[in-house]
Design a protein around this motif. Sequence first.
Motif: not given
Length: 681
Positions: A280-309
């Motif tokens: 139910d998401f048009d994009g891809f998953g990504w992990t980032s530790d920008r908030d201090g720990t390695l969280r899972l985000y979803v990002a749209r293939s066309g760009g835009g802000d990532m959403i932490a899940v």
Amino acid sequence: MAATHDWERFRRFLTWNELVAGGTVTQPCITGNGAVRWTDGDGVTWHLDPITGRRGVSDDPDGQNPQRDARWGPREIRPPSSEGAPAVGEALSPDGMHVLTEIDHELAVRDIRTGATRILTSGGSADLPWRVDAQAESLIPAPPVWSPDGSRVLSLQADLTGLDQYPLVDWSTYPPAIQMHPYQVEGRPRRALSRAAFVSVATGEIVLAKVEDGARFLPLRWTTDGDAFLAITYMPDGILSVIRLDAADGTSETIVQERIIALHAYLPAALSAALTPVPDFDGFGWTSDRDGTLRLYVARSGGGDMIAVTPEGTQVSRVVGPTADGGVLLLARTDPNRPYDLHICRTDARGAFKVLTDLPGTHDATLLGDGSLFLDAHSSLDRPPRTDLWNADGTHVAILETANIAGVKQLGRGAAESFVVKAADGVTDLYGVLFQPPGFDPRRSYPVIDCIYAGPQTISHLNRYSDPPKPSGSVWTSAATLAEAFAQLGFVGIVLDARGTPGRGRSFQEAAADEFGTIAVRDHVAAITGLAAERPWLDPTRCGAIGLSFGGYHAARCGLLAPQVFRAIVAAAGPYDLEVIAPGWFERLLGASYSADPQRFADAGLVTHAADFRSELMLVHGTHDVNVPLVHTMRFSDALMQAGRQHELVILQNESHQITGTHQLYALESAARFFLRHLLA
């Protein structure tokens, strides 16, 4: 201390994990009638109805994976480019009728029904080969290079021109046989011109991808519409980007960008996220530790802000896959009071996060069928392996297998104690495991063997019942196995994870940045001092350190920087001269590039400090190591000789980076006798 030692027991403890019988499953699947089918450790195949819980021995072949006719099907093309990397195989087309392969350094397509082959590219050579897996150095196994409609493939023409050729000499033949292996090093920079490209399967037309010069290129996957490809680029200064490449004109757009400490620490979680479809998401998953720990985000293939899940404080280890009910299964560390416990969790595109497992230790998950069921293989330091079956919503179905540890009990293991001590900063908690010798007597004084790694990509201390046997048979990379084996000879064996290692968040890992090779030594000294303060039977003045690769490097640094604690060092296959290490490892760890500050690289190594080395030292290395070539040990050894520093040298003919077989046994027994001479004599 007794003058004789039980060498047979020492050898047995190098492989004691082989006595753990069962507890895990192989070939799990869902049969046509909805039953779960698996094979146990004895080779018996079972089935279980997940609704009724009824189980039995199975002789029905339904549910087994069909075997493909391999006459013209996918084959292995090239061996791994380095130890630990995947072998490279042909890529199967979406319709299953063709494979992308390599012939004389060109790309070709073969019909697996007839064997008919057609060359797609031109201009390939030994120095400029086209790569099926679209990577100059294979890190990602079997990337999906075919477009969804099979009309294009993504590839890469690697640039190997100007690379040094490193000799691998086989001295067992006469005349000695010499094999040349390409190897790039920090001290000899070159401008690589590898180029990613889209290639038309029908015409061979090439569209070059516009990728930043000097970036390492790693393919991810095609977008759903097949109009673009998502890839990772990585620059030596630590900038990692996800880019979107337009298949029609090759233009690129940066979607996500991170600054990371170590590619090999970051990549496994990020790849597992990016390659997992998010329901139910048009994009891809990504992990980032920008908030201090390695969280899972979803990002749209066309760009835009990532959403932490996943929530703050959650440290994602791996994304397992999508579930049948619209979720995503993942492995994460969630408890700040037990930061190394690895649990199975689930979330979705809206961030409905839930921890599914509660037993302490390490859990691993395998999704079955359509993702409605999963297996949980778990254990802890004092709980043997077990495999459970769960519904994807987190309801428990059944226990499938429990390990038989009768052989382990008969062997008679000593006490294994988890501990927490303070780091050198006096604030940060460090976690580890301590192994007591057989017949332990708290009235005696015991020397210590510290089995160290401290690399930025590996957690060393044990948080499960045992490290499973490796296909290679090597135990050098299992610090806990080594520590427990040395304990059988009268030592206290310890393993811990200092600052700079992964799994504890960004600040914990980056604490070693700019002082890599120093912080870990300080933390290991502080840990031993802290342990001895509460355990008077542990002698902090009679310590040895042993390790391989980053472990060999850090063991040697322990001898250099703390000889008052570490009196004896066994260093195997370590990068002692950072001028001749492969690029990409140390620039972020040291806070500068080699070209900008070669002295910083020299200071972080061992060769230039040979005259200051005071501890007893044994160096171990294989002649055919292509990860950390023998030149490191030979340069260090020669510098020690020039400085008049006595040391022992163990060179293993035809041995690779992961020391195995009779060479492994010889080297480890030599190390044990070395420690006995210098710490127990």
